[in-house]
Motif scaffolding. Structure first.
Motif, PDB file in Angstrom:
ATOM      1  N   ARG A  96       0.835  -1.186   0.000  1.00 27.66           N
ATOM      2  CA  ARG A  96       0.000   0.000   0.000  1.00 27.66           C
ATOM      3  C   ARG A  96       0.884   1.255   0.000  1.00 27.66           C
ATOM      4  O   ARG A  96       1.934   1.288   0.604  1.00 27.66           O
ATOM      5  N   GLY A  97       0.430   2.297  -0.681  1.00 22.74           N
ATOM      6  CA  GLY A  97       1.132   3.581  -0.656  1.00 22.74           C
ATOM      7  C   GLY A  97       1.695   3.988  -1.998  1.00 22.74           C
ATOM      8  O   GLY A  97       1.808   3.184  -2.922  1.00 22.74           O
ATOM      9  N   LYS A  98       2.010   5.273  -2.113  1.00 19.37           N
ATOM     10  CA  LYS A  98       2.675   5.911  -3.244  1.00 19.37           C
ATOM     11  C   LYS A  98       1.807   6.121  -4.483  1.00 19.37           C
ATOM     12  O   LYS A  98       2.139   6.955  -5.312  1.00 19.37           O
ATOM     13  N   CYS A  99       0.732   5.360  -4.688  1.00 21.79           N
ATOM     14  CA  CYS A  99      -0.196   5.580  -5.803  1.00 21.79           C
ATOM     15  C   CYS A  99      -1.530   4.924  -5.449  1.00 21.79           C
ATOM     16  O   CYS A  99      -1.633   4.218  -4.441  1.00 21.79           O
ATOM     17  N   SER A 100      -2.547   5.157  -6.256  1.00 25.06           N
ATOM     18  CA  SER A 100      -3.883   4.629  -5.937  1.00 25.06           C
ATOM     19  C   SER A 100      -3.923   3.106  -6.094  1.00 25.06           C
ATOM     20  O   SER A 100      -3.110   2.507  -6.797  1.00 25.06           O
ATOM     21  N   PHE A 101      -4.913   2.494  -5.442  1.00 24.45           N
ATOM     22  CA  PHE A 101      -5.106   1.043  -5.545  1.00 24.45           C
ATOM     23  C   PHE A 101      -5.399   0.639  -6.987  1.00 24.45           C
ATOM     24  O   PHE A 101      -4.913  -0.377  -7.473  1.00 24.45           O
ATOM     25  N   THR A 102      -6.190   1.453  -7.678  1.00 23.40           N
ATOM     26  CA  THR A 102      -6.530   1.156  -9.071  1.00 23.40           C
ATOM     27  C   THR A 102      -5.283   1.201  -9.946  1.00 23.40           C
ATOM     28  O   THR A 102      -5.087   0.319 -10.794  1.00 23.40           O
ATOM     29  N   GLN A 103      -4.428   2.208  -9.750  1.00 21.55           N
ATOM     30  CA  GLN A 103      -3.199   2.307 -10.545  1.00 21.55           C
ATOM     31  C   GLN A 103      -2.311   1.089 -10.313  1.00 21.55           C
ATOM     32  O   GLN A 103      -1.752   0.527 -11.264  1.00 21.55           O
ATOM     33  N   LYS A 104      -2.183   0.661  -9.065  1.00 19.67           N
ATOM     34  CA  LYS A 104      -1.387  -0.531  -8.756  1.00 19.67           C
ATOM     35  C   LYS A 104      -1.937  -1.741  -9.518  1.00 19.67           C
ATOM     36  O   LYS A 104      -1.197  -2.475 -10.165  1.00 19.67           O
ATOM     37  N   ALA A 105      -3.265  -1.922  -9.402  1.00 18.76           N
ATOM     38  CA  ALA A 105      -3.912  -3.077 -10.029  1.00 18.76           C
ATOM     39  C   ALA A 105      -3.757  -3.050 -11.547  1.00 18.76           C
ATOM     40  O   ALA A 105      -3.433  -4.077 -12.163  1.00 18.76           O
ATOM     41  N   LEU A 106      -3.978  -1.892 -12.165  1.00 16.02           N
ATOM     42  CA  LEU A 106      -3.873  -1.792 -13.628  1.00 16.02           C
ATOM     43  C   LEU A 106      -2.453  -2.075 -14.106  1.00 16.02           C
ATOM     44  O   LEU A 106      -2.266  -2.710 -15.152  1.00 16.02           O
ATOM     45  N   ARG A 107      -1.447  -1.655 -13.360  1.00 21.51           N
ATOM     46  CA  ARG A 107      -0.055  -1.945 -13.735  1.00 21.51           C
ATOM     47  C   ARG A 107       0.232  -3.445 -13.649  1.00 21.51           C
ATOM     48  O   ARG A 107       0.932  -3.999 -14.497  1.00 21.51           O
ATOM     49  N   CYS A 108      -0.311  -4.089 -12.627  1.00 16.00           N
ATOM     50  CA  CYS A 108      -0.119  -5.542 -12.479  1.00 16.00           C
ATOM     51  C   CYS A 108      -0.861  -6.299 -13.580  1.00 16.00           C
ATOM     52  O   CYS A 108      -0.322  -7.253 -14.152  1.00 16.00           O
ATOM     53  N   VAL A 109      -2.074  -5.867 -13.896  1.00 22.06           N
ATOM     54  CA  VAL A 109      -2.852  -6.507 -14.968  1.00 22.06           C
ATOM     55  C   VAL A 109      -2.145  -6.314 -16.310  1.00 22.06           C
ATOM     56  O   VAL A 109      -2.093  -7.235 -17.132  1.00 22.06           O
ATOM     57  N   ALA A 110      -1.583  -5.135 -16.545  1.00 22.21           N
ATOM     58  CA  ALA A 110      -0.845  -4.888 -17.787  1.00 22.21           C
ATOM     59  C   ALA A 110       0.339  -5.854 -17.923  1.00 22.21           C
ATOM     60  O   ALA A 110       0.729  -6.214 -19.036  1.00 22.21           O
ATOM     61  N   ALA A 111       0.888  -6.290 -16.778  1.00 20.72           N
ATOM     62  CA  ALA A 111       1.996  -7.251 -16.780  1.00 20.72           C
ATOM     63  C   ALA A 111       1.488  -8.686 -16.884  1.00 20.72           C
ATOM     64  O   ALA A 111       2.287  -9.617 -16.957  1.00 20.72           O
ATOM     65  N   GLY A 112       0.160  -8.883 -16.872  1.00 23.12           N
ATOM     66  CA  GLY A 112      -0.406 -10.222 -17.024  1.00 23.12           C
ATOM     67  C   GLY A 112      -0.840 -10.894 -15.737  1.00 23.12           C
ATOM     68  O   GLY A 112      -1.103 -12.101 -15.718  1.00 23.12           O
ATOM     69  N   ALA A 113      -0.952 -10.141 -14.623  1.00 26.75           N
ATOM     70  CA  ALA A 113      -1.369 -10.736 -13.344  1.00 26.75           C
ATOM     71  C   ALA A 113      -2.805 -11.243 -13.430  1.00 26.75           C
ATOM     72  O   ALA A 113      -3.652 -10.635 -14.086  1.00 26.75           O
ATOM     73  N   ILE A 114      -3.077 -12.352 -12.731  1.00 29.49           N
ATOM     74  CA  ILE A 114      -4.440 -12.915 -12.671  1.00 29.49           C
ATOM     75  C   ILE A 114      -5.175 -12.449 -11.422  1.00 29.49           C
ATOM     76  O   ILE A 114      -6.362 -12.721 -11.261  1.00 29.49           O
TER      77      ILE A 114
END
Length: 200
Positions: free
Chosen positions: A95-113
């Motif tokens: 948690r921290g440094k950017c929004s939860f949505t931004q974190k999730a979208l970056r992980c999804v862009a990398a292919g996270a399930i």
């Protein structure tokens, strides 16, 4: 919002007979169980069951896969340094440094399930999302959940885990009867009939 949690301490095995084999339930340490919990993550290696709280902007389905910590751990860079390692796995971020949505979208862009956000403290946190500009939230099509800060030690890159949502509570027979009675009264009132009901 945040909810204060009740419990979280593992009491399994306090009254064990010396030399006795622990039960399957006792082999797993439960971390972070409390009010408003949406489900749990069972870590296969290391034997922990970690409670989680859901996000308001993501898919809510159970998944299984390997865990992989994002680099950087806050997923606050435009692209993750270890995108190839995240692909097909459940990403773990802090948690921290950017929004939860931004974190999730970056992980999804990398292919996270799926994405697990580790809170900064041992407290429940239902994740809020970013506005889509039309009165709704930006949607993320994989599960995004939050766990207690102390859960991090159990979420080790390369270990297999199951992220399982609890079943929603089923309405009681009394509640279902009341709903049916209200619909009947509303329908009868629409047709000019008067119906008297008994009971609460």
């Amino acid at each position: 919002g945040r909810d204060a949690l009740i419990g979280g301490e593992d009491k399994a095995g306090e009254n064990k007979t010396e030399g006795a084999q622990p039960s399957a339930a006792e082999q797993f340490k439960t971390v972070g169980k409390g009010s408003g919990q949406a489900g749990s993550i069972t870590v296969q290696e290391g034997g922990a069951v970690v409670a989680f709280w859901a996000s308001s902007f993501s898919d809510k389905r159970s998944i299984e896969g390997g865990l992989e910590w994002a680099k950087p751990e806050h997923a606050d860079a435009d692209a993750l340094e270890n995108a190839a390692s995240i692909h097909g796995k459940i990403a773990v971020v802090r948690r921290g440094k950017c929004s939860f949505t931004q974190k999730a979208l970056r992980c999804v862009a990398a292919g996270a399930i799926g994405v697990v956000v580790v809170n900064t403290e041992d407290q429940a946190l239902a994740l809020s999302g970013d506005s889509d500009g039309n009165g709704g939230l930006v949607r993320v099509e994989v599960p995004v959940v939050c766990v207690w800060g102390s859960s991090a030690e159990h979420l080790i890159s390369g270990t297999k885990a199951s992220l399982t949502y609890d079943a929603p509570p089923k309405p009681s027979l009394l509640a279902a009867t009341r709903i049916l009675a209200m619909r009947t009264v509303a329908k009868a009132a629409h047709h000019g009939k008067v119906i008297l009901t008994v009971g609460g």
